[in-house]
Design an enzyme around this catalytic site. Structure first.
Site, mmCIF file in Angstrom:
data_model
loop_
_atom_site.group_PDB
_atom_site.id
_atom_site.type_symbol
_atom_site.label_atom_id
_atom_site.label_comp_id
_atom_site.label_asym_id
_atom_site.label_seq_id
_atom_site.Cartn_x
_atom_site.Cartn_y
_atom_site.Cartn_z
ATOM 1 N N GLN A 166 -8.059 7.677 -4.559
ATOM 2 C CA GLN A 166 -7.215 6.546 -5.023
ATOM 3 C C GLN A 166 -8.206 5.727 -5.983
ATOM 4 O OE1 GLN A 166 -4.243 3.917 -2.878
ATOM 5 N NE2 GLN A 166 -6.037 2.512 -2.560
ATOM 6 N N GLU A 208 -4.802 -0.467 -11.654
ATOM 7 C CA GLU A 208 -6.002 -1.573 -11.932
ATOM 8 C C GLU A 208 -6.759 -1.493 -13.185
ATOM 9 O OE1 GLU A 208 -8.204 -1.358 -8.378
ATOM 10 O OE2 GLU A 208 -6.664 -2.031 -6.816
ATOM 11 N N ASP A 245 -12.823 5.225 -3.279
ATOM 12 C CA ASP A 245 -11.957 4.787 -2.236
ATOM 13 C C ASP A 245 -11.040 6.120 -2.154
ATOM 14 O OD1 ASP A 245 -9.897 3.813 -0.833
ATOM 15 O OD2 ASP A 245 -9.239 2.223 -2.160
ATOM 16 N N GLU A 288 -15.030 4.453 0.759
ATOM 17 C CA GLU A 288 -13.963 3.626 1.521
ATOM 18 C C GLU A 288 -12.680 4.443 2.081
ATOM 19 O OE1 GLU A 288 -10.415 0.261 0.118
ATOM 20 O OE2 GLU A 288 -12.685 0.180 -0.865
ATOM 21 N N ASP A 316 -11.226 -0.281 5.016
ATOM 22 C CA ASP A 316 -10.021 -1.066 4.861
ATOM 23 C C ASP A 316 -8.886 -1.140 5.560
ATOM 24 O OD1 ASP A 316 -8.071 -2.458 3.464
ATOM 25 O OD2 ASP A 316 -7.794 -1.040 1.684
ATOM 26 N N LYS A 341 -10.031 -8.486 2.569
ATOM 27 C CA LYS A 341 -8.960 -8.897 1.583
ATOM 28 C C LYS A 341 -8.102 -10.270 2.408
ATOM 29 C CE LYS A 341 -8.087 -4.140 -0.015
ATOM 30 N NZ LYS A 341 -7.016 -2.974 -0.009
ATOM 31 N N ARG A 370 -6.612 -6.919 -4.964
ATOM 32 C CA ARG A 370 -5.500 -6.202 -4.443
ATOM 33 C C ARG A 370 -4.917 -5.586 -6.023
ATOM 34 N NH1 ARG A 370 -3.872 -6.061 0.931
ATOM 35 N NH2 ARG A 370 -3.417 -3.857 0.374
ATOM 36 N N SER A 371 -4.317 -4.334 -5.811
ATOM 37 C CA SER A 371 -3.735 -3.714 -6.917
ATOM 38 C C SER A 371 -2.743 -4.488 -7.696
ATOM 39 C CB SER A 371 -3.176 -2.171 -6.577
ATOM 40 O OG SER A 371 -2.187 -2.432 -5.492
ATOM 41 N N LYS A 392 -15.160 -6.394 -5.524
ATOM 42 C CA LYS A 392 -14.208 -5.103 -5.961
ATOM 43 C C LYS A 392 -12.920 -5.795 -6.562
ATOM 44 C CE LYS A 392 -11.546 -1.162 -4.194
ATOM 45 N NZ LYS A 392 -11.351 -0.712 -2.790
#
Length: 424
Positions: A166, A208, A245, A288, A316, A341, A370-371, A392
């Site tokens: 990802q 992102e 990730d 991750e 996550d 998050k 977040r994205s 991040k």
């Protein structure tokens, strides 16, 4: 926290838009002394099953992603519940929000409503004492600037699965300041773009802001990023390292992991071994979600091996910013680092409880956006205000990302604070 300085007078919700062109919720709080605060709920693409969920309208309009039901909840439920409360009492504010919806994932109130309201109250509380949010949260403790983790290549759910992994990101443990870390990363981003352009393999940017390229394999992506680091004159693994990730929950079908780009189907042990092999052969310092959120045995096996390599293992989907899940992870050895998050937890208090559990377990922590993002910079202020050593928020491009990086630069400039050193 601050002294009692005001009560909540009004709670307003509005529809705003995120970086994917999708509607989201902004909540604004007004206090009796005139102070205001506002915050916007982000949205993820790759989500853990146990995290708080956004309340969406469904139906054909806006692909079912409308937020009119969520907006109605702000006026009908949140405003009467919060009106009159002491703005400095975050715990009571968040308790009231939870009382509006006792479901585990806030499916009736909406996690998007809860997190926007909770964060807006924190901003308003800071405004009542005329302090930036990070300083309000930190008190008189000396600040430390988090080390950035920045996307260079995007894949997975952020890039139509052209790449199974990802995120391929860089961290700069050799940098002497946040400003220098961004400069090094910008050079690497440009070098990676040139390498891909020379191969005719660029296909735009992912959600992102990282490059969205064509690769022949997942390993090809790792090799290309390593070459990009070296092309800038930095020493891969020393000055600059790679953070992955995997988002492995997204790769599970029929009880196996499917790396479609590589054309292989793997069981848990083989998937873990493949990621560990990448860690040995490339300058990877952080991984991750190397295995799925339900693969606790595999995560424990992977984390034990990764520790021998000096690689941090970040949870996550398996942790979803939950104190109880962090405690379970510590007992089971699933991971050794929390990805924090706030919208997964639903409220600021719940996120703080997850952080406290992580610290009690001697876990590391990464504050994460977040994205689906906006210009909201709350995550930066939480990272600095809560003393979190890593941050991040995506790539070094696109305004919803650079708004956050630039906010850290302002804090660094205003305080002269040093850069955190989460890696030996």
């Amino acid at each position: 926290m601050a002294l009692i300085v005001g009560q909540i007078e009004a709670v307003t919700g509005r529809r705003v838009w995120d970086s994917r062109g999708r509607p989201t919720i902004e909540v604004e709080i007004r206090c009796s002394g005139g102070a205001t605060g506002r915050a916007i709920a982000p949205a993820g693409a790759s989500r853990g099953r146990a995290e708080a969920v956004d309340l969406r309208d469904g139906g054909p309009k806006l692909g079912g992603l409308g937020v009119q039901r969520a907006l109605a909840n702000v006026g009908a439920l949140v405003q009467p519940a919060l009106r009159g409360l002491d703005i400095s009492d975050q715990a009571t504010i968040d308790q009231r929000l939870r009382e509006l919806d006792p479901s585990p994932n806030l499916e009736r109130l909406g996690g998007n409503v809860a997190v926007a309201a909770s964060l807006a109250c924190a901003w308003a509380a800071a405004a009542t004492v005329q302090r930036p949010l990070w300083r309000y949260l930190l008190g008189e403790t000396v600040p430390v600037i988090p080390l950035p983790e920045i996307q260079i290549f995007g894949g997975g759910a952020h890039a139509s699965r052209r790449l199974d992994l990802q995120d391929l990101m860089v961290v700069c443990p050799g940098a002497t300041s946040f400003d220098e870390a961004l400069e090094w990363t910008a050079e690497i981003y440009l070098a990676a773009g040139r390498l891909m352009a020379e191969r005719g393999a660029l296909a735009g940017v992912a959600d992102e802001g990282g490059w969205w390229p064509h690769f022949d394999s997942n390993e090809d992506a790792l090799a290309t990023l390593t070459r990009a680091i070296e092309a800038t004159g930095r020493q891969a693994g020393q000055d600059v390292a790679i953070a992955l990730d995997v988002a492995a929950s997204e790769l599970v079908r029929d009880g196996h992991y499917h790396l479609d780009l590589d054309g292989v189907t793997l069981d848990s042990e083989a998937m873990g071994d493949r990621v560990l092999d990448w860690c040995r052969r490339f300058p990877v310092i952080s991984v991750e979600d190397p295995l799925g959120e339900d693969d606790m045995e595999g995560l424990s096996r992977f984390t034990a091996a990764a520790k021998q390599l000096g690689v941090q293992v970040v949870g996550d989907d398996a942790l979803v910013t939950s104190a109880s899940r962090v405690k379970a992870a510590a007992a089971g050895g699933w991971v050794d680092t929390l990805l924090l998050k706030p919208n997964q937890a639903g409220t600021l208090t719940a996120a703080a409880e997850a952080l406290a559990a992580a610290r009690a377990a001697d876990f590391g922590c990464i504050a994460s956006a977040r994205s689906g993002e906006t210009e909201d910079v709350s995550i930066v202020h939480l990272a600095v205000g809560w003393g979190i050593a890593q941050l991040k928020v995506g790539s070094i491009t696109r305004g919803e990302r650079t708004a956050k990086w630039n906010e850290v630069l302002r804090i660094e400039d205003a305080t002269g604070a040093g850069l955190a050193r989460p890696f030996p």
